[in-house]
Motif scaffolding. Structure first.
Motif, PDB file in Angstrom:
ATOM      1  N   THR A  60       0.811  -1.217   0.000  1.00 38.02           N
ATOM      2  CA  THR A  60       0.000   0.000   0.000  1.00 38.02           C
ATOM      3  C   THR A  60       0.845   1.267   0.000  1.00 38.02           C
ATOM      4  O   THR A  60       0.318   2.362  -0.113  1.00 38.02           O
ATOM      5  N   SER A  61       2.142   1.105   0.169  1.00 43.46           N
ATOM      6  CA  SER A  61       2.996   2.285   0.255  1.00 43.46           C
ATOM      7  C   SER A  61       4.401   1.888  -0.173  1.00 43.46           C
ATOM      8  O   SER A  61       4.797   0.722  -0.053  1.00 43.46           O
ATOM      9  N   GLY A  62       5.168   2.869  -0.641  1.00 38.45           N
ATOM     10  CA  GLY A  62       6.529   2.577  -1.084  1.00 38.45           C
ATOM     11  C   GLY A  62       7.387   1.969   0.012  1.00 38.45           C
ATOM     12  O   GLY A  62       8.270   1.151  -0.252  1.00 38.45           O
ATOM     13  N   MET A  63       7.119   2.362   1.261  1.00 39.59           N
ATOM     14  CA  MET A  63       7.955   1.865   2.359  1.00 39.59           C
ATOM     15  C   MET A  63       7.634   0.437   2.769  1.00 39.59           C
ATOM     16  O   MET A  63       8.411  -0.197   3.472  1.00 39.59           O
ATOM     17  N   HIS A  64       6.470  -0.045   2.315  1.00 40.62           N
ATOM     18  CA  HIS A  64       5.966  -1.319   2.820  1.00 40.62           C
ATOM     19  C   HIS A  64       7.001  -2.455   2.722  1.00 40.62           C
ATOM     20  O   HIS A  64       7.301  -3.113   3.720  1.00 40.62           O
ATOM     21  N   LEU A  88      -1.367  -0.482  -4.148  1.00 41.59           N
ATOM     22  CA  LEU A  88      -2.808  -0.617  -4.347  1.00 41.59           C
ATOM     23  C   LEU A  88      -3.499  -0.222  -3.053  1.00 41.59           C
ATOM     24  O   LEU A  88      -3.149  -0.733  -1.988  1.00 41.59           O
ATOM     25  N   ARG A  89      -4.433   0.682  -3.162  1.00 42.45           N
ATOM     26  CA  ARG A  89      -5.200   1.075  -1.976  1.00 42.45           C
ATOM     27  C   ARG A  89      -6.676   0.883  -2.244  1.00 42.45           C
ATOM     28  O   ARG A  89      -7.221   1.468  -3.176  1.00 42.45           O
ATOM     29  N   THR A  90      -7.300   0.045  -1.414  1.00 39.52           N
ATOM     30  CA  THR A  90      -8.732  -0.205  -1.613  1.00 39.52           C
ATOM     31  C   THR A  90      -9.570   0.740  -0.784  1.00 39.52           C
ATOM     32  O   THR A  90     -10.766   0.835  -1.000  1.00 39.52           O
ATOM     33  N   GLU A 106       1.583   4.573  -8.497  1.00 39.23           N
ATOM     34  CA  GLU A 106       3.010   4.389  -8.213  1.00 39.23           C
ATOM     35  C   GLU A 106       3.483   5.444  -7.239  1.00 39.23           C
ATOM     36  O   GLU A 106       3.052   6.593  -7.310  1.00 39.23           O
ATOM     37  N   MET A 107       4.372   5.013  -6.375  1.00 37.28           N
ATOM     38  CA  MET A 107       4.904   5.938  -5.388  1.00 37.28           C
ATOM     39  C   MET A 107       6.405   6.074  -5.560  1.00 37.28           C
ATOM     40  O   MET A 107       7.134   5.076  -5.568  1.00 37.28           O
ATOM     41  N   LEU A 108       6.824   7.323  -5.727  1.00 37.71           N
ATOM     42  CA  LEU A 108       8.254   7.608  -5.741  1.00 37.71           C
ATOM     43  C   LEU A 108       8.688   7.694  -4.281  1.00 37.71           C
ATOM     44  O   LEU A 108       8.006   8.342  -3.476  1.00 37.71           O
ATOM     45  N   TRP A 176       0.394  12.219  11.083  1.00 40.08           N
ATOM     46  CA  TRP A 176       0.982  11.071  11.782  1.00 40.08           C
ATOM     47  C   TRP A 176       0.865   9.910  10.832  1.00 40.08           C
ATOM     48  O   TRP A 176      -0.214   9.643  10.299  1.00 40.08           O
ATOM     49  N   TRP A 177       1.947   9.204  10.567  1.00 35.92           N
ATOM     50  CA  TRP A 177       1.874   8.143   9.584  1.00 35.92           C
ATOM     51  C   TRP A 177       2.225   6.783  10.179  1.00 35.92           C
ATOM     52  O   TRP A 177       3.185   6.641  10.934  1.00 35.92           O
ATOM     53  N   SER A 178       1.439   5.788   9.823  1.00 34.13           N
ATOM     54  CA  SER A 178       1.773   4.396  10.137  1.00 34.13           C
ATOM     55  C   SER A 178       1.175   3.549   9.032  1.00 34.13           C
ATOM     56  O   SER A 178       0.246   3.978   8.358  1.00 34.13           O
ATOM     57  N   TRP A 214       3.716  15.249  -1.607  1.00 38.89           N
ATOM     58  CA  TRP A 214       4.862  14.505  -1.068  1.00 38.89           C
ATOM     59  C   TRP A 214       4.779  14.446   0.449  1.00 38.89           C
ATOM     60  O   TRP A 214       4.575  15.465   1.099  1.00 38.89           O
ATOM     61  N   ASN A 215       4.979  13.252   0.942  1.00 36.76           N
ATOM     62  CA  ASN A 215       4.916  13.034   2.379  1.00 36.76           C
ATOM     63  C   ASN A 215       6.292  12.616   2.897  1.00 36.76           C
ATOM     64  O   ASN A 215       6.872  11.655   2.366  1.00 36.76           O
ATOM     65  N   HIS A 216       6.795  13.330   3.888  1.00 33.86           N
ATOM     66  CA  HIS A 216       8.067  12.955   4.514  1.00 33.86           C
ATOM     67  C   HIS A 216       7.758  12.470   5.932  1.00 33.86           C
ATOM     68  O   HIS A 216       7.299  13.254   6.766  1.00 33.86           O
ATOM     69  N   VAL A 217       8.007  11.176   6.170  1.00 29.01           N
ATOM     70  CA  VAL A 217       7.682  10.603   7.482  1.00 29.01           C
ATOM     71  C   VAL A 217       8.964  10.458   8.293  1.00 29.01           C
ATOM     72  O   VAL A 217       9.949   9.887   7.806  1.00 29.01           O
ATOM     73  N   MET A 218       8.932  10.962   9.510  1.00 32.54           N
ATOM     74  CA  MET A 218      10.072  10.794  10.410  1.00 32.54           C
ATOM     75  C   MET A 218       9.836   9.492  11.175  1.00 32.54           C
ATOM     76  O   MET A 218       9.087   9.471  12.156  1.00 32.54           O
ATOM     77  N   VAL A 237      14.020   8.233   7.766  1.00 31.74           N
ATOM     78  CA  VAL A 237      13.059   9.075   7.049  1.00 31.74           C
ATOM     79  C   VAL A 237      12.531   8.257   5.880  1.00 31.74           C
ATOM     80  O   VAL A 237      13.301   7.607   5.160  1.00 31.74           O
ATOM     81  N   ASP A 238      11.219   8.275   5.725  1.00 28.94           N
ATOM     82  CA  ASP A 238      10.552   7.564   4.626  1.00 28.94           C
ATOM     83  C   ASP A 238       9.740   8.600   3.883  1.00 28.94           C
ATOM     84  O   ASP A 238       8.854   9.217   4.459  1.00 28.94           O
ATOM     85  N   THR A 239      10.088   8.822   2.625  1.00 28.18           N
ATOM     86  CA  THR A 239       9.257   9.783   1.882  1.00 28.18           C
ATOM     87  C   THR A 239       8.511   9.068   0.758  1.00 28.18           C
ATOM     88  O   THR A 239       8.992   8.069   0.211  1.00 28.18           O
ATOM     89  N   GLY A 240       7.354   9.584   0.442  1.00 24.85           N
ATOM     90  CA  GLY A 240       6.559   8.990  -0.630  1.00 24.85           C
ATOM     91  C   GLY A 240       5.802  10.065  -1.394  1.00 24.85           C
ATOM     92  O   GLY A 240       5.172  10.938  -0.787  1.00 24.85           O
ATOM     93  N   MET A 241       5.902   9.995  -2.710  1.00 26.28           N
ATOM     94  CA  MET A 241       5.219  10.986  -3.560  1.00 26.28           C
ATOM     95  C   MET A 241       4.438  10.222  -4.621  1.00 26.28           C
ATOM     96  O   MET A 241       5.006   9.426  -5.379  1.00 26.28           O
TER      97      MET A 241
END
Ligand code: SER
Length: 414
Positions: A60-64, A88-90, A106-108, A176-178, A214-218, A237-241
């Motif tokens: 669901t996310s580039g970091m997954h 893929l996000r349902t 797609e997530m950069l 807040w991201w998880s 763009w999301n930058h997660v600490m 740091v996990d970023t996703g665009m």
């Protein structure tokens, strides 16, 4: 929501005259090239299908796929990574058909695995958007975690944005991201780009012409089953665009479906099946997503991943058959599927995707026939109650959504 916005430090200026906007492919190259020049090693994109043991059905996310490494395991390619990941996000399935939501996208991503921190990530983010993609600095706005009952505000991100002259809005939950109820998580800072025809004003929380890119997660914490947070052994740091949304902004389009990537789909489908705007978007999104899911080895089924695929295909068929029951996925040009599989580097032959789609169409048509005959019985002539729905589901395998489809205006009894 606390508004920490300052007046915009940069007057809005017209879009950069530096040449035509990038294609999707060029945007990917600019992104990955930027981070490669700064010591990031490219990680290959993973399948949408998660390995056994992962509680999540799809990536669901580039970091997954990088979760263990964000939690502290050393990555074989080092501590700075860059990549493009299909996701893929349902959760957004009901929203597909609007201008900005996609099921498969797609997530950069860029990652620091215990290497550099917040300030560096945000500075590079700003540099890439402004210098690399030519976005006017006055069209940027950031949001920052404003603190909650467990943690204070993210003052590091706030300071970084102030240094860069980017206005900031504080939020709580939105920053807040998880990736689920447990696992790595942390405060994030989102970057928005102004897409209005008038000079930027307001804040992302008050004006939706600010589009999040763009999301930058600490990544600083691990959340356990009991809800408690413990600091991770390393700060990352996990970023996703979202690629398509970035390209939409860069190409000055109002919809992700109007970017070059979707051009073959949006040129072909409305003509083929005489679809209006929302129908074309839904059908293009779902068929393209279905092709990618099938390309990653999933088959339609009554539960799990296969059920997501089944819903995608059946929503397409429901849309097509509402106006003309003679329409068939057999008319879908193979080149659309082939182009999509090729774009995602999938080895599955396009003919195999077509076979799965047609097989599901046949099954769904049979089920509709059976459902129509059942619902014509006197017992179901009036409004249905919960017991009827249960009976039709448990005894005849008819899901509620299908019953409702066959009975245009079902009214619950009692
Ligand atoms: N994991 C964050 C997101 O998906 C940033 O990559 O938004």
């Amino acid at each position: 929501m606390v508004n920490a916005s300052k007046p915009h430090p940069h007057p809005p200026t017209p879009p950069s005259p530096a040449g035509p906007p990038p294609t999707t492919r060029q945007a990917v190259d600019t992104f990955t090239g930027f981070f490669r020049e700064r010591g990031h090693r490219p990680v290959p994109g993973a399948s949408l299908v998660r390995p056994p043991g992962d509680p999540v059905l799809f990536t669901t996310s580039g970091m997954h796929p990088l979760t263990p490494y964000l939690e502290g395991r050393p990555h074989p390619l080092g501590r700075r990574l860059v990549g493009v990941q299909r996701c893929l996000r349902t959760t957004d399935l009901e929203e597909v058909g609007d201008l900005t939501h996609l099921t498969v996208f797609e997530m950069l991503g860029s990652w620091s695995l215990g290497d550099y921190g917040t300030r560096q990530s945000l500075r590079w983010g700003h540099e890439l958007l402004v210098g690399g993609f030519g976005i006017e600095p006055g069209r940027l706005h950031a949001t920052v975690f404003g603190g909650d009952d467990q943690l204070g505000p993210d003052t590091e991100s706030l300071a970084a944005w102030h240094e860069l002259g980017v206005p900031v809005e504080f939020t709580r939950e939105d920053n807040w991201w998880s990736n689920g109820p447990t696992g790595p998580c942390g405060p994030d800072s989102e970057i928005f780009v102004w897409t209005g025809d008038v000079p930027p004003h307001g804040t992302p929380g008050s004006d939706d012409r600010w589009v999040e890119v763009w999301n930058h997660v600490m990544m600083r914490y691990h959340r356990s089953e009991d809800g408690s947070l413990r600091p991770l052994p390393q700060r990352g740091v996990d970023t996703g665009m979202g690629l398509e949304r970035l390209v939409m902004v860069l190409q000055g389009r109002r919809s992700v479906f109007d970017i070059d990537l979707f051009e073959p789909w949006m040129r072909t489908l409305p003509e083929l099946w005489r679809l209006d705007g929302p129908q074309s978007r839904l059908v293009a999104d779902h068929l393209r997503s279905a092709a990618v899911v099938i390309g990653d080895g999933v088959l339609p089924a009554s539960n799990g991943r296969g059920y997501v695929l089944r819903r995608l295909v059946r929503r397409v068929l429901t849309t097509l058959w509402r106006d003309d029951p003679a329409r068939t996925l057999g008319d879908l040009p193979e080149s659309l599927v082939a182009g999509t599989l090729d774009h995602f580097g999938q080895q599955c032959p396009p003919a195999a995707v077509r076979e799965v789609l047609l097989d599901e169409e046949c099954r769904f048509a049979g089920m509709l026939d059976r459902g129509r005959r059942l619902l014509a019985r006197p017992r179901f002539s009036g409004p249905l109650d919960e017991e009827d729905y249960h009976y039709l589901h448990d005894t005849h395998g008819l899901p509620r959504e299908l019953i409702d489809l066959l009975r245009p205006e079902p009214v619950a009894r009692g």
